[in-house]
Design an enzyme around this catalytic site. Structure first.
Site, short mmCIF file in Angstrom:
data_model
loop_
_atom_site.label_atom_id
_atom_site.label_comp_id
_atom_site.label_asym_id
_atom_site.label_seq_id
_atom_site.Cartn_x
_atom_site.Cartn_y
_atom_site.Cartn_z
CD GLU A 40 33.42 32.08 0.53
OE1 GLU A 40 33.15 31.19 -0.31
OE2 GLU A 40 33.94 31.83 1.62
N GLY A 41 34.88 33.67 -4.43
CA GLY A 41 34.74 33.94 -5.87
C GLY A 41 34.82 35.42 -6.12
#
Length: 581
Positions: A433-434
């Site tokens: 998610e980054g």
């Protein structure tokens, strides 16, 4: 093995005494979400999670997932536990009632996520991605697509995924190659491969809905040409029944460092039928609706592992006899260095809990408050806090997993006691998610710059108003004021340096993110100390004040050195040619 008992009292203290969660019930849409209702639901969820899910953690890690002829088998007990969890309504607890959810606060859903992730973070990914897929389709899907998928996703009868990453396209989404070709019936045929797809294939439920980022042929290059699609594992007939198998196949599963009970798949789409979610070429906006909330969820995963590490380290230190402490204590909890580690763990976990829950409350307010100005301010806090929750809670999960192993000594390094699994499971949280470096750049490059620094200015003003005066909590109020002054000065330096030499800002972004998080935790510990002062439980009060003193004296001063690091120029460090590095 590691054990887990839901910290219900701590959770309720944060919600009721520190954050006043009862204020959510003042919004008409959440009138039923009274503190008594939320407390009761948390207690009920805790029982199921402790009794049915937590015992699966160690054996699920040992067994892992297995792929055979395109089907993935999850660890023993997962399917039965998921069914119990889903039928009890916990998957859809925060989903809108109009689609079959319970319509209760997002905040409650995140509290339950924390407990579930402490019990078994790999298991928690199955309902977690389902809620994310639901949110993505709800935000942008047509009425037809919503009717086809949301009722089953809302309740968890079907599970969902997020299909973004490809071998050549991780952070660089503009490099995505999966293509979508329009069909005569309004659907699209998708062709391409996706990797690292959590819950991409399993047989725990009747259907899986993939939320896929792809490129319609002839669209713009880069991220501007991306579109989102709903692609089911099994096609859905007009009457809602399950139809033929769609042309999406699991070609392999990853053999990972941790989260072994979660099936992480490579998926191949070969003419798979999908339906538009949102307008063509708006995929990046649609995906980030889902991804931003997913980043808060990942923060809750980190918080859950922080709690698990802290619980087990304290329990072990109270029981383990090894040497004689200076004060005559018989167990290692009385050794100063062990006490230092345990206080670090407790101060981090409990401070991060306030950060995470408060962010959840701001999500509820931003979505539901009747006053547009209040919604705007709450959304500012969500924007500011999301990279902090994601990065600080997940970095802390790795750090506290390591500290738990250290407290256990050699016994922590072997699998028998289960704490080494915490560290293995935690590392992925810093990556998906980054990555946390991406979160730091989001904070520095975007969040500090919005409307001439409106977001951090809100934070500085709020913390200053809370930390005025010293008696009887000057031991934390004063260093918090010093930290705010230093952080504000560094924020101004970053805002200016990013315009003239972005390498300077980029080099210091991670240190700045941690400095901001620690300052936020100082604010949280001041509020917790104030709330504890009103407690009639003298032991509870002493625990909270003791930990607040530790944080103020030993952790909050780190803000000064971190900010000094941030303000160092990086031009010379970046000047060396990469080939000569």
């Amino acid at each position: 093995m590691a054990t887990y008992a839901a910290p219900v009292r701590e959770i309720q203290f944060v919600l009721n005494d520190v954050l006043n969660v009862g204020s959510l019930a003042e919004m008409p849409v959440m009138a039923d979400a009274t503190p008594d209702t939320l407390n009761g639901l948390i207690e009920e969820a805790a029982k199921l999670i402790q009794n049915q899910v937590a015992p699966l953690n160690a054996p699920g890690d040992a067994e892992g997932c297995k792929l055979s002829n395109g089907d993935v088998t999850v660890p023993k007990g997962f399917k039965e536990a998921y069914k119990q969890y889903q039928e009890a309504g916990w998957v859809g607890i925060s989903n809108p009632a109009e689609w079959g959810g319970a319509g209760l606060p997002y905040t409650l859903g995140k509290v339950i996520d924390e407990m579930l992730c402490s019990a078994d973070v790999a298991f928690a990914l199955y309902p977690g991605l389902t809620v994310g897929c639901f949110e993505g389709i709800l935000a942008a899907g047509s009425d037809e697509v919503k009717q086809s998928y949301l009722p089953k996703l809302a309740t968890g009868e079907w599970t969902g995924t997020m299909c973004i990453t490809e071998p050549q396209a991780g952070t660089d989404l503009g490099a995505i190659k999966t293509k979508a070709t329009p069909n005569d019936d309004g659907s699209y045929s998708l062709d391409g491969g996706k990797i690292f797809i959590t819950s991409g294939e399993h047989t725990m439920v009747d259907n899986i809905v993939h939320f896929v980022l792809a490129r319609i042929e002839g669209g713009p290059a880069g991220v501007k040409g991306l579109t989102t699609f709903a692609v089911p594992k099994f096609l859905v007939n007009a009457d809602g029944s399950i139809g033929a198998r769609n042309k999406v196949t699991c070609t392999s599963i990853e053999h990972k460092m941790g989260i072994h009970g979660s099936c992480t798949c490579a998926l191949q789409f070969e003419g798979a039928k999908g339906w538009l979610v949102g307008a063509p070429n708006t995929g990046i906006q649609n995906m980030f609706v889902m991804m931003n909330l997913a980043r808060i969820l990942v923060g809750m995963q980190g918080l859950g592992l922080c709690e698990l590490a802290t619980q087990n380290a304290i329990a072990y230190a109270k029981d383990r006899k090894q040497g004689k402490a200076f004060n005559g204590g018989a167990t290692i909890i009385d050794h100063p260095d062990v006490r230092r580690m345990l206080l670090t763990m407790r101060a981090t976990t409990e401070g991060a809990r306030v950060l995470a829950y408060e962010t959840g409350m701001y999500v509820d307010i931003a979505h539901h408050h009747p006053d547009p100005a209040v919604r705007e301010e709450a959304n500012d806090w969500v924007e500011l806090n999301t990279p902090l929750v994601k990065s600080f809670c997940t970095d802390s999960a790795v750090d506290l997993g390591s500290l738990a192993i250290q407290v256990y000594g050699g016994h922590g390094f072997i699998r028998e006691h289960g704490v080494e699994q915490i560290m293995r499971d935690a590392k992925i949280l810093c990556l998906y998610e980054g990555t946390n470096g991406i979160q730091a750049m989001d904070l520095v490059r975007r969040k500090l710059m919005i409307d001439n620094g409106r977001l951090p200015a809100r934070f500085f003003a709020k913390v200053r108003s809370e930390s005025t005066g010293d008696a009887p909590l000057g031991f934390i109020a004063k260093p918090l004021r010093d930290a705010i002054d230093e952080l504000e000065k560094t924020t101004a330096w970053l805002q200016e340096s990013f315009k003239t030499n972005p390498n300077d800002a980029g080099f210091g972004a991670v240190d700045f993110q941690r400095a901001f998080s620690l300052t936020y935790l100082g604010y949280n510990w001041l509020r917790m100390a104030k709330a504890a002062m009103n407690s009639s439980d003298e032991i509870f009060k002493a625990q909270k004040l003791n930990t607040a003193q530790f944080f103020a004296a030993r952790m909050l001063p780190q803000v000064m050195s971190l900010c000094a690091n941030v303000r160092q120029p990086a031009s010379e460090l970046m000047a060396l040619d990469a080939a000569n590095f």
